[in-house]
Write an enzyme that holds these catalytic residues in place. Structure first.
Site, PDB file in Angstrom:
ATOM      1  CD  GLN A 139      -2.224  -1.417   2.773  1.00 37.89           C
ATOM      2  OE1 GLN A 139      -3.217  -0.905   3.258  1.00 37.89           O
ATOM      3  NE2 GLN A 139      -1.459  -2.226   3.470  1.00 37.89           N
ATOM      4  CG  ASP A 174       7.741   4.013   0.529  1.00 36.61           C
ATOM      5  OD1 ASP A 174       7.932   3.048  -0.224  1.00 36.61           O
ATOM      6  OD2 ASP A 174       7.445   3.887   1.741  1.00 36.61           O
ATOM      7  CG  HIS A 213      -2.967   2.455  -1.839  1.00 35.01           C
ATOM      8  ND1 HIS A 213      -2.902   2.396  -0.469  1.00 35.01           N
ATOM      9  CD2 HIS A 213      -4.114   1.817  -2.180  1.00 35.01           C
ATOM     10  CE1 HIS A 213      -3.971   1.744  -0.006  1.00 35.01           C
ATOM     11  NE2 HIS A 213      -4.704   1.381  -1.020  1.00 35.01           N
ATOM     12  CG  ASN A 219       1.541  -4.452  13.148  1.00 31.29           C
ATOM     13  OD1 ASN A 219       1.798  -3.695  14.092  1.00 31.29           O
ATOM     14  ND2 ASN A 219       0.773  -4.101  12.149  1.00 31.29           N
TER      15      ASN A 219
HETATM   16  P1  OAD Z   1      -1.351   2.377   9.030  1.00 33.19           P
HETATM   17  O1  OAD Z   1      -0.737   3.657   9.488  1.00 33.19           O
HETATM   18  O2  OAD Z   1      -2.833   2.255   9.061  1.00 33.19           O
HETATM   19  O3  OAD Z   1      -0.781   1.175   9.887  1.00 33.19           O
HETATM   20  C1  OAD Z   1       0.594   1.009  10.090  1.00 33.19           C
HETATM   21  C2  OAD Z   1       0.787  -0.291  10.819  1.00 33.19           C
HETATM   22  O4  OAD Z   1       2.194  -0.493  10.958  1.00 33.19           O
HETATM   23  C3  OAD Z   1       0.188  -0.333  12.239  1.00 33.19           C
HETATM   24  O5  OAD Z   1      -0.527  -1.540  12.410  1.00 33.19           O
HETATM   25  C4  OAD Z   1       1.434  -0.278  13.148  1.00 33.19           C
HETATM   26  O6  OAD Z   1       1.221  -1.034  14.352  1.00 33.19           O
HETATM   27  C5  OAD Z   1       2.463  -0.945  12.277  1.00 33.19           C
HETATM   28  N1  OAD Z   1       3.863  -0.545  12.553  1.00 33.19           N
HETATM   29  C6  OAD Z   1       4.325   0.631  13.038  1.00 33.19           C
HETATM   30  N2  OAD Z   1       5.678   0.620  13.078  1.00 33.19           N
HETATM   31  C7  OAD Z   1       6.074  -0.593  12.599  1.00 33.19           C
HETATM   32  C8  OAD Z   1       7.332  -1.203  12.366  1.00 33.19           C
HETATM   33  N3  OAD Z   1       8.491  -0.576  12.624  1.00 33.19           N
HETATM   34  N4  OAD Z   1       7.353  -2.471  11.858  1.00 33.19           N
HETATM   35  C9  OAD Z   1       6.190  -3.138  11.590  1.00 33.19           C
HETATM   36  N5  OAD Z   1       4.968  -2.594  11.777  1.00 33.19           N
HETATM   37  C10 OAD Z   1       4.916  -1.333  12.274  1.00 33.19           C
HETATM   38  O7  OAD Z   1      -0.744   2.111   7.568  1.00 33.19           O
HETATM   39  P2  OAD Z   1      -1.300   1.163   6.425  1.00 33.19           P
HETATM   40  O8  OAD Z   1      -1.900  -0.068   6.966  1.00 33.19           O
HETATM   41  O9  OAD Z   1      -0.217   1.043   5.424  1.00 33.19           O
HETATM   42  O10 OAD Z   1      -3.848   4.733   1.721  1.00 33.19           O
HETATM   43  O11 OAD Z   1      -2.431   2.107   5.820  1.00 33.19           O
HETATM   44  C11 OAD Z   1      -3.125   1.704   4.704  1.00 33.19           C
HETATM   45  C12 OAD Z   1      -3.510   2.871   3.868  1.00 33.19           C
HETATM   46  O12 OAD Z   1      -4.214   3.837   4.642  1.00 33.19           O
HETATM   47  C13 OAD Z   1      -2.383   3.672   3.277  1.00 33.19           C
HETATM   48  O13 OAD Z   1      -1.808   3.076   2.126  1.00 33.19           O
HETATM   49  C14 OAD Z   1      -3.052   4.961   2.913  1.00 33.19           C
HETATM   50  C15 OAD Z   1      -3.957   5.151   4.107  1.00 33.19           C
HETATM   51  O14 OAD Z   1      -5.192   5.721   3.821  1.00 33.19           O
HETATM   52  C16 OAD Z   1      -3.925   5.686   0.777  1.00 33.19           C
HETATM   53  O15 OAD Z   1      -3.332   6.730   0.860  1.00 33.19           O
HETATM   54  C17 OAD Z   1      -4.809   5.333  -0.371  1.00 33.19           C
END
Ligand code: OAD
Length: 261
Positions: free
Chosen positions: A113, A116, A131, A227
């Site tokens: 998703q 970057d 995305h 995670n």
């Molecule tokens: P989120 O910000 O929703 O979730 C990030 C996840 O990464 C969380 O579950 C954290 O616990 C976990 N996390 C944080 N630091 C970490 C680390 N060092 N190692 C492993 N995990 C870690 O981000 P996404 O799930 O990517 O869409 O969000 C999905 C989409 O929501 C994005 O692509 C964006 C947003 O709306 C669009 O822009 C279309």
């Protein structure tokens, strides 16, 4: 490094499952790039934690398909902030390990998703960036398309050099549909199936991100979540590693290579 006995055992289980696998799917989110210093969207330090932007509208509205059409300068302002964070960062060990694994297994795909571009910069080729990628710009009116290293030399908002319409990054904004051709590749690969599925650093909020894990779990295909926090798929997976992506994948890959002929 593994934190304790339980973590070491979990890593060993993942390595054993990998040894039996020839095809692997990685599903990644902002948490993977958090280890490069990028902010996530939700959770501590998340981009979406501010209810209203300094422009008086919620961030998901500023970053929406409707607003880029009517007030492009506003959407570009927040897109530029996200790009600025990427510009100062580089891919990390998690991206590197996934790219190296791609060269080892018969078939390995990454459904990300993240916008970057780090998976490809680290050398991965089978990437479905569902995305989009902030570094790919397209004209909102004609067929002009351009790849840029960063936004430093762009006028804000940038205009098309051919027809002068507004340019936009080839990313999915709020309220927009997912790109058909990428969905096609995703469904083609899911239909072929995988021996193992990893979900790394994503809150798994979107159905097309959670469903491949749910489907694998239903069919008895091994699933792993990396995670530090629990998510809506945590209860489904066979192995949960409550670790950061880079050290966890580094430990898995090191152990796999030490123990696999
Ligand atoms: P989120 O910000 O929703 O979730 C990030 C996840 O990464 C969380 O579950 C954290 O616990 C976990 N996390 C944080 N630091 C970490 C680390 N060092 N190692 C492993 N995990 C870690 O981000 P996404 O799930 O990517 O869409 O969000 C999905 C989409 O929501 C994005 O692509 C964006 C947003 O709306 C669009 O822009 C279309």
């Amino acid at each position: 490094m593994p934190a304790d006995q339980n973590t070491e055992e979990a890593i060993e289980r993942v390595v054993e499952l990998l040894r039996k696998s020839r095809s692997v799917l990685f599903i990644t989110g902002a948490g993977v790039s958090a280890d490069s210093g990028l902010p996530t969207y939700r959770g501590i330090g998340g981009l979406y934690n501010v209810e209203t932007t300094e422009d008086g509208i919620p961030i998901d509205e500023a970053l929406s398909g409707d607003v880029i059409e009517t007030r492009p300068e506003l959407t570009w302002k927040y897109l530029a902030q996200i790009e600025q964070a990427c510009r100062d960062a580089k891919y990390n060990r998690a991206h590197e390990v996934i790219a190296q694994m791609e060269g080892h297994f018969d078939r390995l795909w990454t459904l990300t998703q993240n916008v970057d571009g780090f998976h490809r910069q680290a050398g991965a080729r089978n990437v479905i960036d569902i995305h989009g990628d902030l570094h790919h710009l397209r004209c909102t009116d004609c067929s002009f398309w351009q790849a840029v290293e960063d936004y430093s030399s762009l006028a804000m908002p940038p205009h098309c050099p051919h027809c002068d319409a507004i340019l936009r990054p080839d990313v999915v904004l709020f309220g927009e549909l997912l790109p058909k051709e990428k969905l096609h590749v995703l469904y083609r690969e899911l239909y072929e199936g995988f021996d193992m599925v990893f979900s790394v650093g994503t809150s798994s909020l979107f159905p097309y991100i959670a469903e491949p894990v749910q489907m694998a779990a239903q069919r008895g295909i091994p699933t792993v979540e990396i995670n530090p926090d629990t998510t809506r798929i945590s209860h489904l997976v066979d192995v949960r590693l409550p670790l950061r992506a880079a050290p966890a994948l580094d430990a898995i890959w090191q152990r796999y290579r030490e123990t696999t002929p």
